[in-house]
Design a protein around this motif. Structure first.
Motif, PDB file in Angstrom:
ATOM      1  N   ALA A  12       0.591  -1.435  -0.338  1.00 16.09           N
ATOM      2  CA  ALA A  12       0.052  -0.373   0.361  1.00 16.09           C
ATOM      3  C   ALA A  12       0.947   1.477  -0.209  1.00 16.09           C
ATOM      4  CB  ALA A  12      -1.274   0.666   1.401  1.00 16.09           C
ATOM      5  N   THR A  13       1.546   1.088   0.515  1.00 14.96           N
ATOM      6  CA  THR A  13       3.053   2.064   1.282  1.00 14.96           C
ATOM      7  C   THR A  13       3.040   2.658  -0.293  1.00 14.96           C
ATOM      8  OG1 THR A  13       3.147   2.166   3.209  1.00 14.96           O
ATOM      9  CG2 THR A  13       4.885   3.476   2.049  1.00 14.96           C
ATOM     10  N   THR A  14       4.032   1.385  -1.708  1.00 14.57           N
ATOM     11  CA  THR A  14       4.575   1.658  -2.405  1.00 14.57           C
ATOM     12  C   THR A  14       4.107   1.727  -3.613  1.00 14.57           C
ATOM     13  OG1 THR A  14       5.866   0.065  -1.841  1.00 14.57           O
ATOM     14  CG2 THR A  14       5.808   0.592  -4.282  1.00 14.57           C
ATOM     15  N   ALA A  15       2.501   0.969  -3.785  1.00 11.02           N
ATOM     16  CA  ALA A  15       1.528   2.212  -4.287  1.00 11.02           C
ATOM     17  C   ALA A  15       1.248   3.704  -4.178  1.00 11.02           C
ATOM     18  CB  ALA A  15       0.161   1.150  -4.064  1.00 11.02           C
ATOM     19  N   SER A  16       1.187   3.858  -3.225  1.00  8.08           N
ATOM     20  CA  SER A  16       0.795   5.497  -2.578  1.00  8.08           C
ATOM     21  C   SER A  16       1.660   6.586  -2.996  1.00  8.08           C
ATOM     22  CB  SER A  16       0.312   5.546  -1.254  1.00  8.08           C
ATOM     23  OG  SER A  16       1.155   5.790  -0.280  1.00  8.08           O
ATOM     24  N   LEU A  17       3.124   6.351  -3.206  1.00 13.14           N
ATOM     25  CA  LEU A  17       4.744   6.752  -3.640  1.00 13.14           C
ATOM     26  C   LEU A  17       4.167   6.760  -5.168  1.00 13.14           C
ATOM     27  CD1 LEU A  17       7.322   5.501  -0.498  1.00 13.14           C
ATOM     28  CD2 LEU A  17       5.984   7.135  -0.747  1.00 13.14           C
ATOM     29  N   SER A  18       4.607   6.009  -5.894  1.00  9.11           N
ATOM     30  CA  SER A  18       4.663   4.851  -7.271  1.00  9.11           C
ATOM     31  C   SER A  18       3.112   5.838  -7.465  1.00  9.11           C
ATOM     32  CB  SER A  18       4.336   4.131  -7.641  1.00  9.11           C
ATOM     33  OG  SER A  18       3.442   3.493  -7.626  1.00  9.11           O
ATOM     34  N   PHE A  19       2.421   6.257  -6.963  1.00  8.89           N
ATOM     35  CA  PHE A  19       0.755   7.355  -7.839  1.00  8.89           C
ATOM     36  C   PHE A  19       2.096   8.714  -7.415  1.00  8.89           C
ATOM     37  CE2 PHE A  19      -3.173   9.450  -7.542  1.00  8.89           C
ATOM     38  CZ  PHE A  19      -3.452   9.210  -8.767  1.00  8.89           C
ATOM     39  N   ALA A  20       1.635   9.163  -6.446  1.00  9.20           N
ATOM     40  CA  ALA A  20       2.275  10.501  -5.946  1.00  9.20           C
ATOM     41  C   ALA A  20       3.598  10.701  -6.898  1.00  9.20           C
ATOM     42  CB  ALA A  20       2.566  10.295  -4.670  1.00  9.20           C
ATOM     43  N   GLN A  21       4.217  10.091  -6.559  1.00  4.81           N
ATOM     44  CA  GLN A  21       5.551  10.280  -8.197  1.00  4.81           C
ATOM     45  C   GLN A  21       5.615  10.521  -9.316  1.00  4.81           C
ATOM     46  OE1 GLN A  21       8.107   6.828  -7.053  1.00  4.81           O
ATOM     47  NE2 GLN A  21       8.591   7.971  -4.532  1.00  4.81           N
ATOM     48  N   SER A  22       4.254  10.033  -9.570  1.00  5.97           N
ATOM     49  CA  SER A  22       3.751   9.810 -10.880  1.00  5.97           C
ATOM     50  C   SER A  22       3.244  11.049 -11.446  1.00  5.97           C
ATOM     51  CB  SER A  22       2.822   8.511 -11.776  1.00  5.97           C
ATOM     52  OG  SER A  22       1.563   8.814 -11.077  1.00  5.97           O
ATOM     53  N   LEU A  23       2.763  12.119 -10.305  1.00  5.98           N
ATOM     54  CA  LEU A  23       2.089  12.669 -10.674  1.00  5.98           C
ATOM     55  C   LEU A  23       3.113  14.412 -10.592  1.00  5.98           C
ATOM     56  CD1 LEU A  23      -1.125  12.926  -8.172  1.00  5.98           C
ATOM     57  CD2 LEU A  23      -0.826  12.314 -10.564  1.00  5.98           C
ATOM     58  N   ALA A  24       4.453  13.821 -10.645  1.00  7.11           N
ATOM     59  CA  ALA A  24       5.204  15.420 -10.064  1.00  7.11           C
ATOM     60  C   ALA A  24       5.849  15.255 -11.421  1.00  7.11           C
ATOM     61  CB  ALA A  24       6.402  14.858  -9.237  1.00  7.11           C
ATOM     62  N   GLY A  25       6.655  16.196 -11.313  1.00  4.94           N
ATOM     63  CA  GLY A  25       6.724  16.920 -13.185  1.00  4.94           C
ATOM     64  C   GLY A  25       5.124  16.528 -14.514  1.00  4.94           C
ATOM     65  N   ARG A  26       4.170  15.779 -13.740  1.00  5.28           N
ATOM     66  CA  ARG A  26       3.453  16.531 -14.971  1.00  5.28           C
ATOM     67  C   ARG A  26       2.897  17.784 -15.368  1.00  5.28           C
ATOM     68  NH1 ARG A  26      -1.157  11.811 -13.165  1.00  5.28           N
ATOM     69  NH2 ARG A  26      -1.990  13.794 -15.038  1.00  5.28           N
ATOM     70  N   ASN A  27       2.585  17.901 -16.718  1.00  2.00           N
ATOM     71  CA  ASN A  27       2.158  19.359 -16.914  1.00  2.00           C
ATOM     72  C   ASN A  27       0.691  19.901 -16.968  1.00  2.00           C
ATOM     73  OD1 ASN A  27       2.976  21.788 -17.482  1.00  2.00           O
ATOM     74  ND2 ASN A  27       2.236  21.373 -20.055  1.00  2.00           N
ATOM     75  N   SER A  28       0.130  19.152 -16.614  1.00  6.59           N
ATOM     76  CA  SER A  28      -1.658  19.064 -16.172  1.00  6.59           C
ATOM     77  C   SER A  28      -2.009  17.460 -15.468  1.00  6.59           C
ATOM     78  CB  SER A  28      -2.121  18.473 -17.797  1.00  6.59           C
ATOM     79  OG  SER A  28      -2.029  17.734 -18.290  1.00  6.59           O
ATOM     80  N   LEU A  29      -2.885  18.400 -14.495  1.00  8.36           N
ATOM     81  CA  LEU A  29      -3.540  17.066 -13.126  1.00  8.36           C
ATOM     82  C   LEU A  29      -4.874  17.779 -13.055  1.00  8.36           C
ATOM     83  CD1 LEU A  29      -1.506  17.688 -10.437  1.00  8.36           C
ATOM     84  CD2 LEU A  29      -1.147  15.688 -12.187  1.00  8.36           C
ATOM     85  N   ILE A  30      -5.543  16.632 -12.806  1.00 11.00           N
ATOM     86  CA  ILE A  30      -7.318  16.929 -13.064  1.00 11.00           C
ATOM     87  C   ILE A  30      -7.409  16.478 -11.693  1.00 11.00           C
ATOM     88  CG2 ILE A  30      -9.271  15.266 -13.129  1.00 11.00           C
ATOM     89  CD1 ILE A  30      -8.500  14.622 -16.363  1.00 11.00           C
ATOM     90  N   GLY A  31      -8.538  17.891 -10.650  1.00  8.23           N
ATOM     91  CA  GLY A  31      -8.617  17.372  -9.845  1.00  8.23           C
ATOM     92  C   GLY A  31     -10.507  16.792  -9.339  1.00  8.23           C
ATOM     93  N   VAL A  32     -10.504  16.016  -8.953  1.00  6.36           N
ATOM     94  CA  VAL A  32     -12.127  15.951  -8.553  1.00  6.36           C
ATOM     95  C   VAL A  32     -12.529  15.950  -7.259  1.00  6.36           C
ATOM     96  CG1 VAL A  32     -13.533  13.637  -8.039  1.00  6.36           C
ATOM     97  CG2 VAL A  32     -11.687  13.295  -9.969  1.00  6.36           C
ATOM     98  N   VAL A  33     -13.334  16.531  -6.866  1.00  2.02           N
ATOM     99  CA  VAL A  33     -13.846  17.379  -5.921  1.00  2.02           C
ATOM    100  C   VAL A  33     -15.020  16.218  -4.528  1.00  2.02           C
ATOM    101  CG1 VAL A  33     -14.997  18.497  -4.445  1.00  2.02           C
ATOM    102  CG2 VAL A  33     -13.765  19.612  -6.846  1.00  2.02           C
ATOM    103  N   THR A  34     -14.345  15.810  -3.566  1.00  6.31           N
ATOM    104  CA  THR A  34     -14.757  14.961  -2.993  1.00  6.31           C
ATOM    105  C   THR A  34     -15.091  15.699  -1.404  1.00  6.31           C
ATOM    106  OG1 THR A  34     -12.731  14.665  -1.285  1.00  6.31           O
ATOM    107  CG2 THR A  34     -13.080  13.342  -3.413  1.00  6.31           C
ATOM    108  N   GLU A  35     -14.659  16.671  -1.378  1.00  8.08           N
ATOM    109  CA  GLU A  35     -15.439  17.812   0.370  1.00  8.08           C
ATOM    110  C   GLU A  35     -15.911  19.054  -0.411  1.00  8.08           C
ATOM    111  OE1 GLU A  35     -13.645  17.379   3.526  1.00  8.08           O
ATOM    112  OE2 GLU A  35     -12.793  15.312   2.556  1.00  8.08           O
TER     113      GLU A  35
END
Length: 129
Positions: A12-35
């Motif tokens: 679980a820790t590895t998956a969350s770290l790799s997901f966060a690392q995959s966002l780093a350096g990206r030129n665009s992101l999508i945000g989904v409102v949860t609250e």
């Protein structure tokens, strides 16, 4: 049992770290409102484009695009801000890229519009992908 729990935690820790690392350096992101303080905004999406530039394009759930100034960018945190020229109303977005989340704070200077509530504040937060 201990080994199984340790392995699950490590995965679980590895998956969350790799997901966060995959966002780093990206030129665009999508945000989904949860609250949100506005229930109509739940599950809506915002798109952040040109994150590598000083002026970032934000596409709101309504489809409107606004240019927002990047006021801070360091260690996985990016802060964007838009200030209304006529009213002084602000939209401030904190992108916590390292933890795949965001926060939007909108302050509307309603007194300029002739209402009795001089300032209204709304917040939304959610996940980045």
């Amino acid at each position: 049992m201990f080994l199984r729990t340790a392995c699950a935690t490590l995965l679980a820790t590895t998956a969350s770290l790799s997901f966060a690392q995959s966002l780093a350096g990206r030129n665009s992101l999508i945000g989904v409102v949860t609250e949100s303080s506005d229930a109509d905004k739940l599950k809506t999406q915002m798109t952040f484009v040109d994150l590598d530039k000083q002026v970032v394009t934000v596409v709101w759930p309504s489809g409107h695009q606004y240019k927002m100034s990047k006021t801070f960018d360091s260690k996985g945190i990016v802060v964007l801000q838009f200030v209304g020229e006529m009213t002084g109303s602000t939209d401030t977005i904190h992108l916590d890229i390292a933890n795949s989340r965001f926060l939007l704070v909108s302050v509307v200077a309603s007194e300029v519009l002739g209402t009795r509530n001089p300032l209204t504040v709304s917040t939304s937060r959610g996940a980045l992908k």
